[in-house]
Design a protein around this motif. Sequence first.
Motif, mmCIF file in Angstrom:
data_model
loop_
_atom_site.group_PDB
_atom_site.id
_atom_site.type_symbol
_atom_site.label_atom_id
_atom_site.label_comp_id
_atom_site.label_asym_id
_atom_site.label_seq_id
_atom_site.Cartn_x
_atom_site.Cartn_y
_atom_site.Cartn_z
ATOM 1 N N ARG A 157 0.827 -1.213 0.000
ATOM 2 C CA ARG A 157 0.000 0.000 0.000
ATOM 3 C C ARG A 157 0.860 1.262 0.000
ATOM 4 N N ILE A 205 -3.110 3.365 -6.264
ATOM 5 C CA ILE A 205 -3.875 2.363 -5.519
ATOM 6 C C ILE A 205 -2.941 1.512 -4.679
ATOM 7 N N ALA A 206 -1.828 1.097 -5.290
ATOM 8 C CA ALA A 206 -0.824 0.268 -4.610
ATOM 9 C C ALA A 206 0.486 0.425 -5.362
ATOM 10 N N ARG A 252 -4.887 -9.747 -8.542
ATOM 11 C CA ARG A 252 -4.953 -9.832 -7.093
ATOM 12 C C ARG A 252 -3.575 -9.418 -6.570
ATOM 13 N N SER A 291 -2.680 -9.032 3.672
ATOM 14 C CA SER A 291 -4.010 -8.878 3.082
ATOM 15 C C SER A 291 -3.919 -8.889 1.552
ATOM 16 N N THR A 292 -5.070 -8.883 0.918
ATOM 17 C CA THR A 292 -5.155 -8.912 -0.552
ATOM 18 C C THR A 292 -6.141 -7.853 -1.031
ATOM 19 N N ILE A 293 -5.770 -7.166 -2.084
ATOM 20 C CA ILE A 293 -6.706 -6.233 -2.724
ATOM 21 C C ILE A 293 -6.920 -6.684 -4.159
ATOM 22 N N ARG A 294 -8.098 -6.338 -4.703
ATOM 23 C CA ARG A 294 -8.462 -6.727 -6.069
ATOM 24 C C ARG A 294 -8.604 -5.473 -6.911
ATOM 25 N N ILE A 295 -8.024 -5.515 -8.102
ATOM 26 C CA ILE A 295 -8.126 -4.376 -9.021
ATOM 27 C C ILE A 295 -8.706 -4.865 -10.344
ATOM 28 N N GLU A 355 -10.238 -0.174 -7.691
ATOM 29 C CA GLU A 355 -10.231 -1.201 -6.654
ATOM 30 C C GLU A 355 -11.651 -1.718 -6.449
ATOM 31 N N GLN A 392 -14.278 -4.473 -4.277
ATOM 32 C CA GLN A 392 -14.418 -5.145 -2.986
ATOM 33 C C GLN A 392 -14.842 -6.591 -3.213
ATOM 34 N N GLU A 420 -11.250 -13.318 -1.453
ATOM 35 C CA GLU A 420 -10.308 -14.152 -2.188
ATOM 36 C C GLU A 420 -11.008 -15.300 -2.915
#
Length: 540
Positions: A173, A238-239, A257, A264-268, A327, A329, A332
């Motif tokens: 991040r 975003i990251a 991913r 943690s994991t974020i999705r774009i 991003e 929500q 996984e």
Amino acid sequence: MVREIWKRGFTARRLTYWTPALALSVAAVALAPYAAEPVRARHRAATPPMRHLPYPQLDWPLEISNSQYLPMDWTDVPGWNDDDQLAAYRTFRASCKPIAAKTDAAPDARVDGKALGDSLRDPCRDARATDLADNAAARAFFERHFEPLRISKLGDADGFVTGYYEPVIEGSRTQNEVYNVPVYRRPSNLFVRGFKQDATSLPNKGPVYRKIGRRKLVPYYDRAEIEDGAIEGRGLEIAWLRNQTDLLFAQIQGSARISLDDGSTIRINYDAYNGLPYTPVGRILIERGIIPREQMSMQRIRDWMEQNPEGANELRRMNRSYIFFREVQLSEKDEAVGAQGIPLTPGRSIAVDKSLHVYGTPFFITGELPIESEKSKTAFHRLMIAQDTGSAIVGPARADLYFGAGQDAGKVSGRLKHSIQFVMLVPKSLDPVARGRKMPLPDARPSEKIAKLFPQVLPKEAAKDQVKDQGQANQANKAAASPVNDAKASAPAASASPATTVAQNVVAPQPVPLPEARPRIESDRNIRRLRYGRRHRNRR
């Protein structure tokens, strides 16, 4: 006196005799238009309507730009009975939710003017009302509501497929020494004509601009400018990723991913692009002879970029297209969300050309693909649903097959670049065969003999010679009109006179004149009336 009385009596008797006849004549003249109207109506019904040029705009049964199609029977579709249509049925039902929401808002409106329009709402209504659990029932559902139509690009026998997946990438991040490549969200100064700047969905092709001031529009930055920091420091990150190669692969796939360093994991997901055409880096490596065509894959591209950092920078910037993300929500366990706004189904979802096709359209893709290994020819007969798009997916029979997330999905999708047959399932309300019977036929074209005798254009070689001679003549005229009188100036003018003569003698054939109007032929009744009138005038 007696004679005067006799004359008056004769006149009275003559008026008495002729008055009824005169009254009948006046009545006949007054009623003639009404009596002739049924005759005219019968004549209009028997006479075909005249066709005016140019012909009026006709509503063709199915029209997809730059494509050709062939209606088929279900028994002629290779591998149709070998597929699991139940899996495709469930994917189709998922697409029906946004389709129903859109048609309920505007039930009589066509969807963006595309060929299928809103014709999917009837099959969707039936699908949402019935939750099938049997493969035979699912196959019967598609056969009941759709007609198979083989489709390909104009002039091509088959379509073309590639594969895509959702990569898993390491990131953070916050920017640090390890992760210093930004993943950008859509900038606020990115502008597409006809769309608001905060629109949730922008087109995946066509020009994109950035605003300077209030009105001035210029093309958006290309990849090199963005990598050099054209939009940095604006809070769009975003990251942060480890290198540009990871970002490039995420942009090619359209989603990713990101496993963060905190666990943690974020999705774009894909959100917009900069308006510049996509250039496949693999094609450049093939053209330069670095990787043989038969060995090309996404893994080979990644290996070469890691071994050649400087060459990778130059190669990457040749693809001027740049993708911006948003991003989303998702957990996984959830699959990536496609452009239709619903999670994709591995092995059943495809990305298509958004400008030509409607999301939710079923396509049966049949042929052989290297699924098991790079050299294998695995039989592939699968019904798939259009739920996504991409800037590199262009054409009527062009698709990106979604295989899921992770390394294994990446290996399969990375080696797909193959020609294959496309069968588009068209709702029966748009059956091109049934509706085509009602379309008027065009006028007959002239015979080949007539076309050769009266050419409308110059032959290619004659046209080239005429253009060349005309150019030489123009140069000669300019030289002759020049005020310079020395030998160097006069020589070209003298030598140009033959060219001028040749150019004047080359005369293009005149277009074939239209035929003269057909002479008016009077009816026998009119001819007799004219002859009677001439005889009566001669007697006078």
